[in-house]
Design an enzyme around this catalytic site. Structure first.
Site, short mmCIF file in Angstrom:
data_model
loop_
_atom_site.label_atom_id
_atom_site.label_comp_id
_atom_site.label_asym_id
_atom_site.label_seq_id
_atom_site.Cartn_x
_atom_site.Cartn_y
_atom_site.Cartn_z
N CYS A 166 31.58 11.33 -60.06
CA CYS A 166 31.18 9.88 -60.38
C CYS A 166 30.05 9.31 -59.27
O CYS A 166 29.70 8.47 -59.85
CB CYS A 166 32.37 9.25 -60.39
SG CYS A 166 33.92 9.75 -61.40
N HIS B 185 32.17 -0.03 -57.48
CA HIS B 185 32.50 1.07 -58.52
C HIS B 185 33.33 0.73 -59.40
O HIS B 185 33.23 1.12 -60.50
CB HIS B 185 33.03 1.99 -57.38
CG HIS B 185 33.19 3.48 -58.04
ND1 HIS B 185 32.07 4.09 -58.69
CD2 HIS B 185 34.40 4.45 -58.21
CE1 HIS B 185 32.77 5.12 -59.30
NE2 HIS B 185 33.95 5.43 -58.81
N GLU C 249 38.82 -0.14 -53.07
CA GLU C 249 37.55 -0.40 -53.03
C GLU C 249 37.73 -1.91 -52.38
O GLU C 249 36.87 -2.46 -51.54
CB GLU C 249 36.81 -0.43 -54.22
CG GLU C 249 35.50 -0.85 -54.10
CD GLU C 249 34.63 -0.67 -55.44
OE1 GLU C 249 35.12 -0.44 -56.37
OE2 GLU C 249 33.23 -0.87 -55.33
N LYS D 89 31.62 -1.70 -65.34
CA LYS D 89 32.33 -0.55 -66.11
C LYS D 89 33.14 -1.24 -66.98
O LYS D 89 33.68 -0.52 -68.13
CB LYS D 89 33.32 0.36 -65.15
CG LYS D 89 32.25 1.24 -64.42
CD LYS D 89 33.15 2.13 -63.67
CE LYS D 89 32.22 3.26 -62.86
NZ LYS D 89 31.45 2.64 -61.67
N HIS E 1 32.99 4.18 -67.92
CA HIS E 1 32.42 4.83 -66.67
C HIS E 1 31.76 5.97 -67.19
O HIS E 1 32.28 6.98 -67.97
CB HIS E 1 34.16 5.47 -66.05
CG HIS E 1 33.64 5.97 -64.67
ND1 HIS E 1 32.57 6.35 -64.13
CD2 HIS E 1 34.42 5.99 -63.79
CE1 HIS E 1 32.75 6.99 -63.28
NE2 HIS E 1 33.93 6.62 -62.55
N PHE F 183 35.74 11.41 -57.54
CA PHE F 183 36.89 12.46 -57.40
C PHE F 183 36.03 13.51 -56.41
O PHE F 183 34.95 13.82 -56.64
CB PHE F 183 37.38 12.97 -58.63
CG PHE F 183 38.20 12.30 -59.41
CD1 PHE F 183 38.89 11.10 -58.85
CD2 PHE F 183 38.45 12.55 -60.72
CE1 PHE F 183 39.96 10.44 -59.49
CE2 PHE F 183 39.39 11.65 -61.33
CZ PHE F 183 40.05 10.71 -60.85
#
Lengths: 81, 415
Positions: free
Chosen positions: B164, B303, B314, B335, B340, B400
């Site tokens: 990502c 994010h 975060e 997002k 995403h 990830f």
């Protein structure tokens, strides 16, 4: 039955949106406006339509007639009884 | 003390679930519109996950029939975004030193659609041969290579795949290439087109996808809200043009923004679970690279995936770096509207940051209706803000696998 030449003209004109008049027997790939990779794609489409398998080593195409001859030969060899 | 050349952002292009140009995209964000909806695919009804953020793009408006047939959707998106970006930068390729011009692109799952099609033929239809273009469409570097071929870019041609954060990494690495003198002009961004049967099934199995909102499926992604339930998969692409500042000025380019900082780090913690240390370390590195104190940052594009774990991690990471200042900095997750975009997320959100600087406006975090005590910053809930003063903004991208990438940009017309 559709001839190999008719089939190839249809595949190439539909795929590459070109004028069928370009597909004269001695037309080179450059004349047609495609490259050797595109030829693999055309052979693949012909294989699918005719249920044949063209051996790797046989795909050596300089002009349009070579392609017609190749498909015609393999089609005859692999004709289902 | 900063060293190296300054890097200007002079072009941008986008293909997104909120429209296929930057004006439409950012206006939709500011208005809080959602690009999330029911999947328009022939397999959607069979899925547990029936929602996604899809792009509407007719390839035949952009490519010939044979070109379209030899380009995976991920490359089509990237090429359309790159064309927009080159046009908006007013780049004249004939006037560039093309050996010092290149591309860095990020993608997570690259030609997922081509692979899916190939596997269907093999395993479902029992075919014994595949389309000749399968490898060339599916390979991870296809999109970048097609763009480089189109423009004759003979400098670096690099593809980054860090899940990502892929496209934030791509933009950051392109910036470094210019800053440290390896290239003068770079196209940089990312593309993703993973809304395929196989990919969505794989994501379902990971149990990270958002539960569909019972009343309004377009509101299913709820970053930082206590009732958030996961991420919504999206597709699209964004590509920017980065240039050596002096060369951009010399050719009279309109400078949209300045890219002033990039930091990356690795969590080294777990293959999916993020770490405060990793995320904070990337933010600190980006600030150090920009030679800026934390209080210079006026907006953070988070994010903010909408998963329980990411959003609270975060939030903690932002507090770790910004301390008490964190409570005064608007932080939003776009997002909530565009979903995403995985390998394209960093680039799409960087474009959101450039537009935020240009329009001096902050896009909201939508669908944030229930405050979470562990997510207690100013998340710009449910309404965008205009008429603000933004000099420096930060864009976060985590992943990830652990690769974090953070970009810091400055408004382009301020100096």
């Amino acid at each position: 039955m559709t001839t190999s030449k008719e089939l190839l003209i249809r595949i190439i004109t539909e795929k590459f949106e070109i004028d069928p008049q370009v597909l004269v027997p001695q037309a080179t790939l450059e004349d047609i406006g495609i490259d050797s990779l595109d030829i693999f794609d055309v052979v693949f489409a012909a294989e699918e339509e005719l249920d044949i398998k063209v051996p790797n080593d046989d795909v050596k195409i300089a002009v349009f007639q070579d392609l017609v001859d190749l498909i015609e030969r393999v089609r005859t060899e692999q004709a289902k009884p | 003390m900063r060293h190296g050349r300054r890097v200007a952002v002079t072009g941008q292009g986008i293909v997104s679930p909120l429209g296929n140009d930057t004006d439409t995209f950012f206006s939709a964000l500011l208005a809080g519109k959602s690009g999330i909806g029911r999947l328009r695919t022939d397999f959607a009804e069979a899925m547990d996950c029936k929602i996604g953020a899809q792009v509407s793009l007719d390839p035949l408006l952009h490519f010939s029939k044979s070109e379209a047939a030899s380009l995976d959707r991920v490359s089509q998106f990237a090429m359309v975004a790159a064309r927009q970006s080159v046009a908006s930068a007013g780049l004249d390729m004939a006037a560039l030193n093309l050996s010092r011009t290149g591309i860095c692109l990020g993608t997570g799952m690259a030609g997922a659609g081509s692979l899916d099609d190939a596997y269907k033929r093999l395993y479902r239809d029992n075919a014994n041969r595949l389309k000749p273009f399968t490898v060339l469409m599916a390979m991870t570097s296809a999109a970048a290579s097609q763009i480089a071929l189109t423009y004759g870019l003979s400098g670096p041609n690099l593809t980054y795949s860090t899940a990502c954060s892929s496209s934030a990494v791509a933009i950051g690495e392109a910036y470094r290439l210019i800053r440290h003198g390896y290239a003068d002009t770079m196209l940089a961004g990312g593309s993703e087109a993973l809304l395929t049967y196989g990919s969505i099934r794989a994501w379902e199995a990971l149990r990270t996808l958002a539960r569909e909102d019972a009343d309004d499926c377009t509101a299913s992604c709820k970053p930082f809200s206590a009732d958030r339930s996961g991420l919504v998969l999206g597709e699209g692409s964004a590509v920017v043009v980065l240039e050596d500042w002096d060369l951009a000025r010399a050719r009279g380019a309109h400078i949209l923004a300045e890219l002033v900082g990039y930091g990356s780090s690795n969590d080294c913690a777990h293959i999916t679970q993020p770490s405060v240390e990793g995320q904070a370390s990337a933010m600190a590195a980006a600030l150090a690279d920009a030679d800026l104190p934390p209080d210079a940052i006026a907006y953070i594009n988070a994010h903010g995936t909408g998963t329980k774990l990411n959003d609270r991690t975060e939030t903690a990471a932002i507090k770790r770096i910004f301390g008490d200042l964190a409570y005064g900095i608007p932080v939003s997750s776009t997002k909530s509207m565009h979903g995403h975009l995985m390998g394209a997320a960093g680039a799409v959100e960087f474009v959101a940051c450039i537009e935020a600087l240009r329009r001096q406006s902050i896009p909201p975090t939508m669908h944030l209706s229930r405050p979470d005590p562990e997510c207690d910053l100013d998340f710009v809930p449910n309404a965008g803000r205009t008429g603000v003063t933004l000099e420096y903004v930060m864009s976060n991208a985590f992943a990830f696998g652990g690769t974090s990438a953070v970009l810091v940009a400055r408004r382009g017309d301020a100096h």
